[in-house]
Design a protein around this motif. Structure first.
Motif, PDB file in Angstrom:
ATOM      1  N   GLU A  67       0.827  -1.203   0.000  1.00 42.42           N
ATOM      2  CA  GLU A  67       0.000   0.000   0.000  1.00 42.42           C
ATOM      3  C   GLU A  67       0.865   1.258   0.000  1.00 42.42           C
ATOM      4  N   GLY A  68       1.958   1.222   0.730  1.00 38.66           N
ATOM      5  CA  GLY A  68       2.856   2.375   0.790  1.00 38.66           C
ATOM      6  C   GLY A  68       3.444   2.744  -0.558  1.00 38.66           C
ATOM      7  N   THR A  69       3.645   1.756  -1.413  1.00 40.07           N
ATOM      8  CA  THR A  69       4.224   2.052  -2.735  1.00 40.07           C
ATOM      9  C   THR A  69       3.293   2.903  -3.590  1.00 40.07           C
ATOM     10  N   SER A  70       2.020   2.946  -3.249  1.00 45.92           N
ATOM     11  CA  SER A  70       1.069   3.725  -4.040  1.00 45.92           C
ATOM     12  C   SER A  70       1.048   5.194  -3.632  1.00 45.92           C
ATOM     13  N   LYS A  71       1.722   5.524  -2.550  1.00 48.49           N
ATOM     14  CA  LYS A  71       1.675   6.892  -2.035  1.00 48.49           C
ATOM     15  C   LYS A  71       2.607   7.801  -2.829  1.00 48.49           C
TER      16      LYS A  71
ATOM     17  N   ASP B  42       7.651  10.162  -0.324  1.00 48.62           N
ATOM     18  CA  ASP B  42       8.418   9.265   0.539  1.00 48.62           C
ATOM     19  C   ASP B  42       7.936   9.351   1.980  1.00 48.62           C
ATOM     20  N   LYS B  43       7.475  10.533   2.395  1.00 51.92           N
ATOM     21  CA  LYS B  43       6.970  10.693   3.764  1.00 51.92           C
ATOM     22  C   LYS B  43       5.757   9.791   3.990  1.00 51.92           C
ATOM     23  N   HIS B  44       4.845   9.755   3.039  1.00 50.51           N
ATOM     24  CA  HIS B  44       3.665   8.898   3.171  1.00 50.51           C
ATOM     25  C   HIS B  44       4.043   7.427   3.083  1.00 50.51           C
ATOM     26  N   PHE B  45       4.948   7.092   2.175  1.00 52.48           N
ATOM     27  CA  PHE B  45       5.416   5.707   2.055  1.00 52.48           C
ATOM     28  C   PHE B  45       6.037   5.267   3.383  1.00 52.48           C
ATOM     29  N   THR B  46       6.821   6.149   3.981  1.00 50.79           N
ATOM     30  CA  THR B  46       7.484   5.825   5.244  1.00 50.79           C
ATOM     31  C   THR B  46       6.473   5.513   6.344  1.00 50.79           C
ATOM     32  N   GLN B  47       5.344   6.206   6.344  1.00 55.09           N
ATOM     33  CA  GLN B  47       4.312   5.922   7.353  1.00 55.09           C
ATOM     34  C   GLN B  47       3.818   4.475   7.230  1.00 55.09           C
ATOM     35  N   TYR B  48       3.652   3.995   6.018  1.00 52.85           N
ATOM     36  CA  TYR B  48       3.212   2.607   5.814  1.00 52.85           C
ATOM     37  C   TYR B  48       4.322   1.628   6.174  1.00 52.85           C
ATOM     38  N   LEU B  49       5.552   1.999   5.898  1.00 56.84           N
ATOM     39  CA  LEU B  49       6.674   1.147   6.295  1.00 56.84           C
ATOM     40  C   LEU B  49       6.773   1.068   7.817  1.00 56.84           C
ATOM     41  N   GLU B  50       6.487   2.180   8.494  1.00 56.10           N
ATOM     42  CA  GLU B  50       6.487   2.170   9.963  1.00 56.10           C
ATOM     43  C   GLU B  50       5.418   1.230  10.501  1.00 56.10           C
ATOM     44  N   THR B  51       4.266   1.217   9.867  1.00 54.25           N
ATOM     45  CA  THR B  51       3.198   0.294  10.276  1.00 54.25           C
ATOM     46  C   THR B  51       3.629  -1.148  10.043  1.00 54.25           C
ATOM     47  N   ALA B  52       4.253  -1.405   8.892  1.00 56.08           N
ATOM     48  CA  ALA B  52       4.749  -2.754   8.596  1.00 56.08           C
ATOM     49  C   ALA B  52       5.794  -3.174   9.631  1.00 56.08           C
ATOM     50  N   LEU B  53       6.671  -2.249   9.987  1.00 56.38           N
ATOM     51  CA  LEU B  53       7.700  -2.537  10.990  1.00 56.38           C
ATOM     52  C   LEU B  53       7.064  -2.822  12.352  1.00 56.38           C
ATOM     53  N   GLY B  54       6.064  -2.037  12.706  1.00 54.03           N
ATOM     54  CA  GLY B  54       5.349  -2.282  13.964  1.00 54.03           C
ATOM     55  C   GLY B  54       4.715  -3.660  13.983  1.00 54.03           C
ATOM     56  N   SER B  55       4.121  -4.051  12.869  1.00 55.61           N
ATOM     57  CA  SER B  55       3.526  -5.394  12.765  1.00 55.61           C
ATOM     58  C   SER B  55       4.590  -6.473  12.885  1.00 55.61           C
ATOM     59  N   ALA B  56       5.774  -6.208  12.342  1.00 53.69           N
ATOM     60  CA  ALA B  56       6.869  -7.186  12.435  1.00 53.69           C
ATOM     61  C   ALA B  56       7.303  -7.378  13.889  1.00 53.69           C
ATOM     62  N   PHE B  57       7.361  -6.285  14.645  1.00 53.77           N
ATOM     63  CA  PHE B  57       7.727  -6.417  16.063  1.00 53.77           C
ATOM     64  C   PHE B  57       6.605  -7.069  16.868  1.00 53.77           C
ATOM     65  N   GLU B  58       5.378  -6.742  16.532  1.00 54.79           N
ATOM     66  CA  GLU B  58       4.239  -7.390  17.198  1.00 54.79           C
ATOM     67  C   GLU B  58       4.261  -8.895  16.915  1.00 54.79           C
ATOM     68  N   TRP B  59       4.512  -9.261  15.656  1.00 54.71           N
ATOM     69  CA  TRP B  59       4.573 -10.673  15.261  1.00 54.71           C
ATOM     70  C   TRP B  59       5.703 -11.383  16.008  1.00 54.71           C
ATOM     71  N   GLU B  60       6.852 -10.706  16.154  1.00 55.48           N
ATOM     72  CA  GLU B  60       7.967 -11.319  16.881  1.00 55.48           C
ATOM     73  C   GLU B  60       7.572 -11.603  18.326  1.00 55.48           C
ATOM     74  N   THR B  61       6.837 -10.692  18.941  1.00 52.18           N
ATOM     75  CA  THR B  61       6.360 -10.908  20.306  1.00 52.18           C
ATOM     76  C   THR B  61       5.444 -12.129  20.369  1.00 52.18           C
ATOM     77  N   GLN B  62       4.562 -12.252  19.404  1.00 48.87           N
ATOM     78  CA  GLN B  62       3.657 -13.400  19.356  1.00 48.87           C
ATOM     79  C   GLN B  62       4.419 -14.699  19.099  1.00 48.87           C
ATOM     80  N   LEU B  63       5.482 -14.606  18.322  1.00 54.98           N
ATOM     81  CA  LEU B  63       6.342 -15.770  18.097  1.00 54.98           C
ATOM     82  C   LEU B  63       6.972 -16.218  19.417  1.00 54.98           C
ATOM     83  N   ILE B  64       7.478 -15.257  20.178  1.00 55.19           N
ATOM     84  CA  ILE B  64       8.084 -15.568  21.482  1.00 55.19           C
ATOM     85  C   ILE B  64       7.050 -16.237  22.385  1.00 55.19           C
TER      86      ILE B  64
END
Length: 121
Positions: free
Chosen positions: A55-59, A62-84
């Motif tokens: 979704e970020g690639t459609s923005k 770069d500022k808007h794209f970065t916001q979507y990348l931040e959300t993706a990164l947040g999900s990655a950390f949340e997923w890592e917690t769930q993995l643990i």
């Protein structure tokens, strides 16, 4: 307006899709009591990673794209917690845990570097 990045060609997107496939493979093995709990949450988090990158690639900026990348990164950390948690409660083996932990940490690093590079342009 065409996307400035083709998400299908981005390694971070491809690796995100790989995490989704791994998640579905592993959560199928979880107890049935987890179908609407931890397994569902892990699946949603995993899907969020490549989805937000795409979704970020459609923005338009770069500022808007970065916001979507931040959300993706947040999900990655949340997923890592769930993995643990999945490992701590005995739903996945130590071998699987270590493999997937390394994989998600690589993706986290790649997303972070991608955001840093966007900020420089």
């Amino acid at each position: 307006m065409a996307a400035r990045h083709n998400f299908r060609k981005l390694t971070i997107w491809k690796d995100g899709v790989s995490i989704v496939k791994d998640t579905y493979t592993e959560t199928k093995k979880f107890p049935k009591s987890e179908i609407y709990a931890l397994s569902s949450q892990m699946q949603r988090c995993a899907v969020s990673i490549p989805s937000n990158i795409a979704e970020g690639t459609s923005k338009g900026t770069d500022k808007h794209f970065t916001q979507y990348l931040e959300t993706a990164l947040g999900s990655a950390f949340e997923w890592e917690t769930q993995l643990i948690i999945s490992f701590e409660v005995g739903y996945i083996s130590e071998e699987t845990f270590k493999h997937l932990e390394r994989k998600i940490q690589i993706i986290q690093g790649m997303i972070t570097r991608f955001m840093e590079n966007l900020g420089k342009s």
